[in-house]
Design an enzyme around this catalytic site. Structure first.
Site, PDB file in Angstrom:
ATOM      1  N   ASP A 215      38.416 -23.443  37.827  1.00  0.00           N
ATOM      2  CA  ASP A 215      37.124 -22.865  38.251  1.00  0.00           C
ATOM      3  C   ASP A 215      35.965 -23.860  38.174  1.00  0.00           C
ATOM      4  O   ASP A 215      34.811 -23.445  38.083  1.00  0.00           O
ATOM      5  CB  ASP A 215      36.807 -21.613  37.431  1.00  0.00           C
ATOM      6  CG  ASP A 215      36.360 -21.929  36.018  1.00  0.00           C
ATOM      7  OD1 ASP A 215      36.846 -22.923  35.455  1.00  0.00           O
ATOM      8  OD2 ASP A 215      35.530 -21.187  35.487  1.00  0.00           O
ATOM      9  N   GLU A 216      36.270 -25.143  38.210  1.00  0.00           N
ATOM     10  CA  GLU A 216      35.211 -26.154  38.118  1.00  0.00           C
ATOM     11  C   GLU A 216      35.470 -27.288  39.099  1.00  0.00           C
ATOM     12  O   GLU A 216      36.612 -27.702  39.271  1.00  0.00           O
ATOM     13  CB  GLU A 216      35.206 -26.806  36.726  1.00  0.00           C
ATOM     14  CG  GLU A 216      34.586 -26.000  35.635  1.00  0.00           C
ATOM     15  CD  GLU A 216      34.694 -26.745  34.313  1.00  0.00           C
ATOM     16  OE1 GLU A 216      34.281 -27.917  34.228  1.00  0.00           O
ATOM     17  OE2 GLU A 216      35.225 -26.145  33.376  1.00  0.00           O
TER      18      GLU A 216
ATOM     19  N   ASP B 167      30.587 -24.516  38.141  1.00  0.00           N
ATOM     20  CA  ASP B 167      31.460 -23.863  37.162  1.00  0.00           C
ATOM     21  C   ASP B 167      31.315 -22.353  37.354  1.00  0.00           C
ATOM     22  O   ASP B 167      30.212 -21.820  37.236  1.00  0.00           O
ATOM     23  CB  ASP B 167      31.022 -24.295  35.756  1.00  0.00           C
ATOM     24  CG  ASP B 167      31.888 -23.702  34.668  1.00  0.00           C
ATOM     25  OD1 ASP B 167      32.971 -23.159  34.987  1.00  0.00           O
ATOM     26  OD2 ASP B 167      31.469 -23.764  33.498  1.00  0.00           O
TER      27      ASP B 167
END
Ligand SMILES: [Mg+2]
Length: 313
Positions: free
Chosen positions: A114-115, A8
């Protein structure tokens, strides 16, 4: 034995802004709606850690973020920098992050911009998996000048909780033998899906930590929370057998706008809706899609009541 990683990025959008604008270095940055001097609409998308120190966080109404920034300014601290966001740039950086993960762990599942989850089982052991993730974090730092937090665990659920455990720039490893000790003392809020409302509801019944909730039978949890109680019963025990899905199953393209004044006038709303639709349609083609499955319309009112309507094609 399964070994799953979850990565993350830390304060992703705000960190990109800080990286790309040296004059913002070290200052509180808020990416989201325009605060318009405290009269703005909409919410915070991402706040960097300096802004979080003022109590500003994701999903907070932008006017509250603005007031928190003003309060800090009156104490002689720097005011927050409010930015509307450069989504194209963020998605370019996102693609670079995902490519780096894929280079080291080809079997991966992107979870959001974003993960991502990725399978570390081929490394053969938790120490090997840890070494690989250290290298991945170092490459993100050196090549993209951004930091990420990583969790390594026997399944996706625990890996996700672990990546959130030591932010920013964290690396948390939870080997199978440590699962119960790791989860037990955490607040129930650490479980994905337990939001502030559920958290408060459980707190009123004396349930704060995962250990507190472990004392309850599945039936008792179901009585409190309905169907979700059964899911929570498994989650607090760290049980999760869900596989990595290599192909992203849900891909969506959306646009939104916020009106500066309340209105129910069709003459204002319809042209705006048509414009949003044509943007979405353009992007659909830009991203190489030729078909779509569902169109969803969402309306949020001044009091944050949100209505959605979906139509399948
Ligand atoms: Mg993030």
């Amino acid at each position: 034995m399964r070994i799953i990683g979850h990565l993350d990025m830390d304060a992703f959008f705000a960190s990109i802004e800080e990286r790309d604008n040296p004059r913002f270095q070290g200052l509180p940055i808020v990416v989201g709606a325009d605060p318009r001097g405290g009269l703005g609409r909409g919410v915070v998308s991402t706040a960097n850690y300096a802004a979080r120190a003022y109590g500003i966080r994701s999903a907070l109404p932008i006017t509250r973020a603005w007031r928190l920034s003003e309060a800090a300014r009156q104490q002689g601290k720097p005011a927050a920098i409010f930015l509307s966001g450069s989504w194209r740039r963020y998605s370019e950086v996102s693609a670079a992050v995902m490519a780096l993960i894929k280079e080291h762990a080809p079997q991966m599942q992107q979870r959001s911009v974003d993960e991502a989850y990725f399978d570390l089982s081929p490394t053969g052991s938790f120490p090997n998996a840890t070494a690989l993730c250290r290298l991945l974090k170092a490459r993100i730092q050196q090549e993209l000048h951004l930091t990420a937090s990583v969790g390594i665990a026997p399944n996706k659920l625990i890996a996700k909780i672990a990546s959130d455990h030591d932010k920013p720039d964290g690396l948390t490893v939870v080997a199978p033998a440590d699962v119960a000790d790791f989860l037990g003392p955490l607040p129930l809020r650490a479980i994905p899906g337990v939001g502030p409302v559920t958290e408060q509801f459980l707190q009123k019944r004396g349930l704060r930590t995962i250990n507190d909730a472990l004392a309850l039978s599945q039936e008792a949890l179901e009585e409190l929370l309905g169907k979700w109680g059964a899911a929570l019963y498994s989650k607090i025990r760290g049980i999760d057998t869900s596989p990595l899905r290599e192909v992203a199953t849900a891909k969506s393209i959306s646009e939104q706008t916020t009106f500066f004044a309340d209105t129910l006038a069709a003459s204002v709303l319809i042209p705006q809706a048509l414009e949003l639709c044509s943007h979405v349609h353009e992007r659909l083609h830009e991203e190489g899609f030729t078909v779509f499955r569902t169109v969803t319309l969402m309306v949020r009112f001044a009091d944050f009541t949100t209505l959605t309507y979906a139509e399948k094609s």
